[in-house]
Design a protein around this motif. Structure first.
Motif, PDB file in Angstrom:
ATOM      1  N   ILE A 138       0.826  -1.159  -0.035  1.00 46.20           N
ATOM      2  CA  ILE A 138       0.086  -0.079   0.044  1.00 46.20           C
ATOM      3  C   ILE A 138       1.110   1.257   0.115  1.00 46.20           C
ATOM      4  N   LYS A 139       1.912   1.327   0.806  1.00 44.70           N
ATOM      5  CA  LYS A 139       2.804   2.259   0.770  1.00 44.70           C
ATOM      6  C   LYS A 139       3.686   2.761  -0.613  1.00 44.70           C
ATOM      7  N   ALA A 140       3.839   1.475  -1.034  1.00 45.80           N
ATOM      8  CA  ALA A 140       4.684   1.649  -2.373  1.00 45.80           C
ATOM      9  C   ALA A 140       3.751   2.274  -3.398  1.00 45.80           C
ATOM     10  N   SER A 141       2.506   1.655  -3.431  1.00 44.02           N
ATOM     11  CA  SER A 141       1.642   2.130  -4.524  1.00 44.02           C
ATOM     12  C   SER A 141       1.213   3.419  -4.391  1.00 44.02           C
ATOM     13  N   LYS A 142       1.105   3.859  -3.080  1.00 42.66           N
ATOM     14  CA  LYS A 142       0.515   5.291  -2.988  1.00 42.66           C
ATOM     15  C   LYS A 142       1.592   6.353  -3.250  1.00 42.66           C
ATOM     16  N   SER A 143       2.961   6.009  -2.665  1.00 40.31           N
ATOM     17  CA  SER A 143       3.774   7.095  -2.624  1.00 40.31           C
ATOM     18  C   SER A 143       4.483   6.766  -4.227  1.00 40.31           C
ATOM     19  N   PHE A 144       4.289   5.834  -4.929  1.00 37.37           N
ATOM     20  CA  PHE A 144       5.010   5.845  -6.351  1.00 37.37           C
ATOM     21  C   PHE A 144       4.052   5.186  -7.154  1.00 37.37           C
ATOM     22  N   GLY A 145       2.833   5.537  -7.097  1.00 34.06           N
ATOM     23  CA  GLY A 145       1.782   5.013  -8.138  1.00 34.06           C
ATOM     24  C   GLY A 145       1.955   5.239  -9.489  1.00 34.06           C
ATOM     25  N   GLU A 146       2.770   6.268  -9.923  1.00 35.08           N
ATOM     26  CA  GLU A 146       3.015   6.658 -11.293  1.00 35.08           C
ATOM     27  C   GLU A 146       4.153   5.717 -12.039  1.00 35.08           C
ATOM     28  N   THR A 147       4.929   5.051 -11.186  1.00 37.17           N
ATOM     29  CA  THR A 147       6.094   4.430 -11.537  1.00 37.17           C
ATOM     30  C   THR A 147       5.847   2.977 -11.824  1.00 37.17           C
ATOM     31  N   MET A 148       6.643   2.258 -12.493  1.00 35.58           N
ATOM     32  CA  MET A 148       6.380   0.903 -12.717  1.00 35.58           C
ATOM     33  C   MET A 148       6.272  -0.201 -11.242  1.00 35.58           C
ATOM     34  N   ALA A 149       7.155   0.376 -10.526  1.00 35.90           N
ATOM     35  CA  ALA A 149       7.254  -0.429  -9.000  1.00 35.90           C
ATOM     36  C   ALA A 149       6.001  -0.064  -8.463  1.00 35.90           C
ATOM     37  N   GLY A 150       5.605   1.153  -8.357  1.00 33.79           N
ATOM     38  CA  GLY A 150       4.189   1.459  -7.689  1.00 33.79           C
ATOM     39  C   GLY A 150       3.147   0.551  -8.151  1.00 33.79           C
ATOM     40  N   GLN A 151       3.038   0.578  -9.701  1.00 29.63           N
ATOM     41  CA  GLN A 151       2.004  -0.348 -10.139  1.00 29.63           C
ATOM     42  C   GLN A 151       2.292  -1.925  -9.862  1.00 29.63           C
ATOM     43  N   LYS A 152       3.327  -2.218  -9.791  1.00 26.21           N
ATOM     44  CA  LYS A 152       3.538  -3.676  -9.514  1.00 26.21           C
ATOM     45  C   LYS A 152       3.000  -3.836  -7.999  1.00 26.21           C
ATOM     46  N   ALA A 153       3.491  -2.891  -7.238  1.00 26.34           N
ATOM     47  CA  ALA A 153       2.713  -3.133  -5.775  1.00 26.34           C
ATOM     48  C   ALA A 153       1.299  -3.025  -5.712  1.00 26.34           C
ATOM     49  N   ALA A 154       0.591  -2.157  -6.509  1.00 25.71           N
ATOM     50  CA  ALA A 154      -0.765  -2.113  -6.598  1.00 25.71           C
ATOM     51  C   ALA A 154      -1.153  -3.667  -7.226  1.00 25.71           C
TER      52      ALA A 154
END
Length: 298
Positions: A138-154
């Motif tokens: 959740i933290k990764a997807s919210k903080s970096f939602g526009e990045t590939m890593a954030g999308q993977k976390a989501a």
């Protein structure tokens, strides 16, 4: 040779005329030394990276420049220690996770912080600590939602919530057709995520072949989901190693739409679905499959 390369790159960092050029050479240095360290070609690589990070203050780096080097130093040092035949893996993993959390705390806005969060979440997943894993995803997807890593976390969050839900998968097959999970109702299904470069995947495929034969009368089906970057790599492997189940493929490997949307971060990876199409369990180790299928067909 690796030390000489690092010397040249360090001089290029010092002589860069713009911050953009400097960042480019800093990343080149960090990537080169880190890769050489992890392959064993440069045993002093992790030390060199940490020394380099300490010298960066003389060239007016950005915070992200420093974070980029330190993250690769952290990873290289951990991987190097893991290669030691006498390594105490549990203790090393504990220290590694503590270091990752410190990195996130020190450089929360660095793009590498997202990768660190995902590594922490994955470790929690493997340890059965699903709530902890969800918190980090959740933290990764919210903080970096526009990045590939954030999308993977989501995507990983979506995957963790699949149990009990219908597995509505549509994907192109390796031979150019379209697959729908709706056509595989009536018996349990094992969705096996693999790639030709993954030795563990190949071992699992042999075990899956035996399992499919054992439960043939129960309508057990296996569906392969290939994550090679290029379909030809999978086709070549399957010509040499024939398996009697359908194979799906989405161009892009572990950064394909399919991998990102389901948060497939490591291979091999298995999803078990019951005869009604509902997900029973995700992230199933192959040694668990026999008992799970046995329960499903009783």
């Amino acid at each position: 040779l690796q030390a000489m390369r690092a010397d040249v790159l360090e001089k290029l960092v010092s002589s860069a005329n713009t911050s953009e050029d400097r960042t480019t050479w800093i990343k080149q240095f960090a990537d080169t030394v880190s890769a050489a360290s992890q392959t064993g070609d440069y045993p002093d690589g992790a030390v060199r990276l940490n020394d380099f990070a300490g010298k960066l203050s003389t060239v007016n780096p950005t915070q992200n420049d420093i974070a980029y080097v330190l993250f690769r130093a952290l990873t290289a040092e951990h991987n190097q220690k893991m290669l030691d035949p006498k390594a105490e893996f549990e203790e090393l993993q504990k220290v590694y996770l503590e270091d990752l959390q410190k990195f996130v705390g020190t450089y929360p806005e660095s793009p590498d912080a997202a990768e660190a969060m995902i590594q922490i979440a994955l470790s929690a997943e493997f340890s059965g600590e699903e709530k902890t894993a969800q918190q980090w995803y959740i933290k990764a997807s919210k903080s970096f939602g526009e990045t590939m890593a954030g999308q993977k976390a989501a995507g990983a969050l979506e995957r963790l919530n699949l149990v009990g839900q219908k597995f509505g998968l549509r994907s192109p097959t390796l031979d150019g057709r379209t697959f729908s999970s709706e056509t595989y109702l009536g018996g349990p299904v094992i969705y096996h995520c693999w790639a030709s470069w993954c030795e563990g995947c190949k071992a699992e495929m042999r075990a899956l072949q035996e399992l499919k034969s054992k439960y043939a009368k129960t309508k057990l089906q296996v569906v392969g989901i290939n994550f090679d970057n290029q379909a030809d790599l999978a086709k070549t492997y399957l010509r040499e190693n024939r398996y009697d189940w359908i194979q799906l493929h989405d161009q892009g490997g572990l950064e394909s739409e399919l991998a990102v949307s389901y948060g497939i971060l490591t291979l091999p990876f298995n999803v078990v679905v019951d005869k009604t199409g509902k997900v029973v369990k995700t992230g199933v180790h192959w040694t668990e499959l026999d008992s799970i299928i046995e329960d499903l067909v009783k």
